[in-house]
Write a protein that holds these residues in place. Structure first.
Motif, mmCIF file in Angstrom:
data_model
loop_
_atom_site.group_PDB
_atom_site.id
_atom_site.type_symbol
_atom_site.label_atom_id
_atom_site.label_comp_id
_atom_site.label_asym_id
_atom_site.label_seq_id
_atom_site.Cartn_x
_atom_site.Cartn_y
_atom_site.Cartn_z
ATOM 1 N N MET A 1 -1.121 89.779 -11.113
ATOM 2 C CA MET A 1 0.329 89.625 -10.916
ATOM 3 C C MET A 1 0.600 88.628 -9.793
ATOM 4 O O MET A 1 -0.097 88.597 -8.787
ATOM 5 C CB MET A 1 0.988 90.960 -10.566
ATOM 6 C CG MET A 1 0.937 91.995 -11.695
ATOM 7 S SD MET A 1 1.715 93.550 -11.255
ATOM 8 C CE MET A 1 3.388 93.023 -11.015
ATOM 9 N N THR A 2 1.611 87.845 -9.975
ATOM 10 C CA THR A 2 2.006 86.883 -8.952
ATOM 11 C C THR A 2 2.896 87.557 -7.915
ATOM 12 O O THR A 2 3.344 88.703 -8.083
ATOM 13 C CB THR A 2 2.748 85.703 -9.601
ATOM 14 O OG1 THR A 2 3.946 86.208 -10.208
ATOM 15 C CG2 THR A 2 1.867 85.018 -10.659
ATOM 16 N N LEU A 3 3.199 86.817 -6.838
ATOM 17 C CA LEU A 3 4.070 87.343 -5.786
ATOM 18 C C LEU A 3 5.464 87.620 -6.338
ATOM 19 O O LEU A 3 6.127 88.595 -5.944
ATOM 20 C CB LEU A 3 4.127 86.346 -4.624
ATOM 21 C CG LEU A 3 5.027 86.736 -3.458
ATOM 22 C CD1 LEU A 3 4.584 88.043 -2.815
ATOM 23 C CD2 LEU A 3 5.079 85.607 -2.432
ATOM 24 N N ILE A 8 9.724 91.457 -7.968
ATOM 25 C CA ILE A 8 10.598 91.971 -9.025
ATOM 26 C C ILE A 8 10.395 93.467 -9.182
ATOM 27 O O ILE A 8 11.364 94.245 -9.312
ATOM 28 C CB ILE A 8 10.327 91.237 -10.352
ATOM 29 C CG1 ILE A 8 10.756 89.768 -10.259
ATOM 30 C CG2 ILE A 8 11.063 91.927 -11.497
ATOM 31 C CD1 ILE A 8 12.224 89.562 -10.039
ATOM 32 N N ASP A 9 9.162 93.891 -9.149
ATOM 33 C CA ASP A 9 8.874 95.319 -9.267
ATOM 34 C C ASP A 9 9.428 96.092 -8.070
ATOM 35 O O ASP A 9 9.977 97.191 -8.216
ATOM 36 C CB ASP A 9 7.360 95.517 -9.382
ATOM 37 C CG ASP A 9 6.986 96.978 -9.549
ATOM 38 O OD1 ASP A 9 7.391 97.578 -10.557
ATOM 39 O OD2 ASP A 9 6.333 97.514 -8.629
ATOM 40 N N GLU A 10 9.273 95.519 -6.869
ATOM 41 C CA GLU A 10 9.776 96.177 -5.652
ATOM 42 C C GLU A 10 11.297 96.303 -5.685
ATOM 43 O O GLU A 10 11.856 97.340 -5.327
ATOM 44 C CB GLU A 10 9.331 95.391 -4.426
ATOM 45 C CG GLU A 10 9.777 95.990 -3.112
ATOM 46 C CD GLU A 10 9.400 95.118 -1.934
ATOM 47 O OE1 GLU A 10 9.415 95.643 -0.788
ATOM 48 O OE2 GLU A 10 9.099 93.918 -2.135
ATOM 49 N N THR A 30 13.545 85.030 -13.717
ATOM 50 C CA THR A 30 14.482 83.903 -13.631
ATOM 51 C C THR A 30 15.728 84.215 -12.803
ATOM 52 O O THR A 30 16.366 83.299 -12.267
ATOM 53 C CB THR A 30 14.918 83.495 -15.035
ATOM 54 O OG1 THR A 30 15.480 84.630 -15.710
ATOM 55 C CG2 THR A 30 13.709 82.971 -15.832
ATOM 56 N N LEU A 31 16.104 85.495 -12.709
ATOM 57 C CA LEU A 31 17.356 85.850 -12.015
ATOM 58 C C LEU A 31 17.316 87.293 -11.533
ATOM 59 O O LEU A 31 16.910 88.192 -12.287
ATOM 60 C CB LEU A 31 18.552 85.651 -12.947
ATOM 61 C CG LEU A 31 19.918 86.103 -12.418
ATOM 62 C CD1 LEU A 31 20.351 85.220 -11.251
ATOM 63 C CD2 LEU A 31 20.966 86.094 -13.517
ATOM 64 N N VAL A 32 17.752 87.462 -10.296
ATOM 65 C CA VAL A 32 17.987 88.804 -9.746
ATOM 66 C C VAL A 32 19.466 88.876 -9.389
ATOM 67 O O VAL A 32 19.968 88.080 -8.571
ATOM 68 C CB VAL A 32 17.118 89.075 -8.509
ATOM 69 C CG1 VAL A 32 17.475 90.438 -7.910
ATOM 70 C CG2 VAL A 32 15.651 89.024 -8.876
ATOM 71 N N ARG A 33 20.162 89.830 -9.996
ATOM 72 C CA ARG A 33 21.615 89.961 -9.781
ATOM 73 C C ARG A 33 21.908 91.365 -9.259
ATOM 74 O O ARG A 33 21.571 92.354 -9.903
ATOM 75 C CB ARG A 33 22.373 89.709 -11.082
ATOM 76 C CG ARG A 33 23.884 89.732 -10.944
ATOM 77 C CD ARG A 33 24.544 89.561 -12.296
ATOM 78 N NE ARG A 33 25.985 89.611 -12.197
ATOM 79 C CZ ARG A 33 26.782 88.575 -12.413
ATOM 80 N NH1 ARG A 33 26.258 87.395 -12.735
ATOM 81 N NH2 ARG A 33 28.084 88.701 -12.320
ATOM 82 N N VAL A 34 22.576 91.415 -8.074
ATOM 83 C CA VAL A 34 22.887 92.682 -7.421
ATOM 84 C C VAL A 34 24.365 92.680 -7.047
ATOM 85 O O VAL A 34 24.877 91.690 -6.499
ATOM 86 C CB VAL A 34 22.022 92.895 -6.160
ATOM 87 C CG1 VAL A 34 22.373 94.219 -5.484
ATOM 88 C CG2 VAL A 34 20.543 92.852 -6.516
ATOM 89 N N PRO A 91 7.724 87.670 1.445
ATOM 90 C CA PRO A 91 8.660 88.155 0.417
ATOM 91 C C PRO A 91 10.093 88.118 0.947
ATOM 92 O O PRO A 91 10.394 88.634 2.033
ATOM 93 C CB PRO A 91 8.192 89.591 0.168
ATOM 94 C CG PRO A 91 6.771 89.603 0.583
ATOM 95 C CD PRO A 91 6.664 88.645 1.735
ATOM 96 N N GLN A 92 10.991 87.536 0.193
ATOM 97 C CA GLN A 92 12.322 87.242 0.715
ATOM 98 C C GLN A 92 13.454 88.043 0.048
ATOM 99 O O GLN A 92 14.539 88.154 0.624
ATOM 100 C CB GLN A 92 12.607 85.742 0.548
ATOM 101 C CG GLN A 92 11.610 84.834 1.230
ATOM 102 C CD GLN A 92 11.883 83.371 0.949
ATOM 103 O OE1 GLN A 92 12.992 82.987 0.577
ATOM 104 N NE2 GLN A 92 10.865 82.528 1.103
#
Length: 423
Positions: A1-3, A8-10, A30-34, A91-92
């Motif tokens: 698994m990549t960083l 994404i899992d975290e 591709t996208l994280v939306r919160v 990790p950002q």
């Protein structure tokens, strides 16, 4: 698994548990939306994308909100990008989400940034604006010549559904004007959050408007403009240059009275204006110039506080008068019949006094002529040189208009006659 896969899992496992009042809408490579909703106004949608050289380069951020101003969003995203420089090579995603959530919690007044900027622009060099984020208060200080107004405004958590509130203020304006400023500002704030009792369009639903900027703008413009108010009757400035010279006795003629139309009168000038003719059937109207009143504020669709008249209309109405009926809650000033009756009684009394005074002057003149004639006849029948001097004294006394009778000459002549008769 990549960083990226690890992050994404975290995010999918911890986001809604670690970030309060958050909702994870999308979580992909591709996208994280919160979506974060801490109040009805502090609602923010965060879109995060991964760059090609991640984590050596910063995340790509995008903020969306229907409640927060674009000015705040632009400044906030610049701040977040600057902070991301400290998280390069790490990790950002969760780090920046925590920062965003903590910042919104620590700065609840971020929802009124645009309003604060408008107020500061209006204040210019005439005052100060102190913002306290934790207490959700704004301290306003307005200065105009030697006068000042200072108050602390509280922004509720449910703003703008609830209006801004303030309990008291420090001000060296006359009490009547302080009550007017506070009362009118609170009424403006109430109208922003409460629907009218008699709505013109019954089908339209009421939507609360922001009340902070319009209230503070009213206070600032009123304190600055009210110093130039002139009494519509005498034309003199209502407020003295030195606040210590303000009249506080409500029986003094220079005591200030504010009418329902908003204009200010000297109490003595107002009483004289209301007690003298003409007495129109509908009551007397305010003769002040109909310039844009500092208490005539309205809200546009963009929620900015503006005068009710446009600049073109102001030029046309520069020579017009207020025209509103002169009324006040302290006196029944516009009772036309009572005012006309009082004036008629007062004029009748004046005429009666003038008639009495005229009859008294006629009586005095007749007595003066009779006494002078009797003395002259007696002197003419007397032998001796004293007659010429006595006649000259009588003539001099008769020409003295300041004495009701030629008292001095009359007494001298009578004394001379008494001494002559004794001889």
């Amino acid at each position: 698994m990549t960083l990226i896969d690890d992050e994404i899992d975290e995010v999918s496992r911890l986001c809604e548990n670690v970030i309060p009042n958050s909702k994870l809408v999308a979580c992909q490579n591709t996208l994280v939306r919160v979506e974060v909703q801490q109040s009805c106004m502090r609602r923010l949608t965060i879109c995060i994308r991964f760059p090609e050289n991640y984590p050596k380069t910063k995340l790509l951020l995008e903020f969306k909100s229907k409640t927060l101003s674009s000015t705040f969003l632009d400044k906030f995203i610049n701040l977040c990008e600057t902070r991301l420089n400290d998280a390069v090579e790490k990790p950002q995603v969760m780090w920046i989400l925590k920062f965003i959530s903590d910042y919104l919690l620590a700065n609840p007044l971020c929802i009124i940034l645009d309003e604060l900027q408008q107020i500061k622009q209006l204040l210019s060099t005439f005052g100060e604006l102190k913002v306290k984020q934790r207490a959700c208060t704004i301290e306003l200080i307005v200065r105009a010549e030697q006068y000042y107004y200072q108050a602390k405004f509280k922004v509720p958590n449910d703003y703008p559904n609830e209006r801004v509130a303030w309990d008291d203020c420090e001000c060296n304006l006359p009490l009547a004007l302080v009550l007017f400023i506070n009362g009118q500002a609170k009424e403006i704030a109430r109208q922003c959050v409460e629907p009218p009792l008699a709505a013109i369009n019954t089908n339209a639903s009421f939507k609360p408007k922001r009340s902070l900027q319009i209230c503070l703008a009213f206070v600032v413009t009123t304190v600055r403009n009210i110093l130039q108010e002139k009494c519509p009757i005498c034309g003199h400035r209502c407020l003295p240059e030195n606040p210590s010279d303000n009249i506080t006795r409500n029986t003094d003629d220079l005591f200030l009275v504010r009418m329902f139309c908003g204009h200010i009168y000297h109490q003595g000038c107002l009483k004289r204006f209301m007690s003298e003719p003409p007495f129109p059937r509908g009551g007397k109207t305010c003769p002040a110039q109909a310039n844009p009143r500092h208490d005539a504020m309205t809200l546009r669709s963009d929620e900015q506080c503006l005068p009710m008249q446009s600049a073109s209309n102001l030029r046309l109405a520069s020579d017009a008068v207020c025209g509103q009926r002169v009324t006040h809650d302290k006196w029944g000033l516009n009772n036309v019949k009572a005012a006309e009756t009082k004036w008629a009684h007062r004029q009748a009394k004046i005429r009666e006094l003038e008639e009495d005074e005229g009859q008294g002057q006629v009586t005095i003149a007749k007595a003066k002529n009779r006494d002078s004639f009797v003395i002259r006849r007696r002197l003419e029948t007397m032998p001796g040189r004293g007659n010429d001097a006595a006649l000259a004294t009588v003539a001099k006394a008769r020409t003295n208009e300041q004495q009701s009778l030629p008292a001095l000459g009359l007494r001298w002549v009578k004394n001379a006659l008494g001494k002559w008769s004794e001889r």
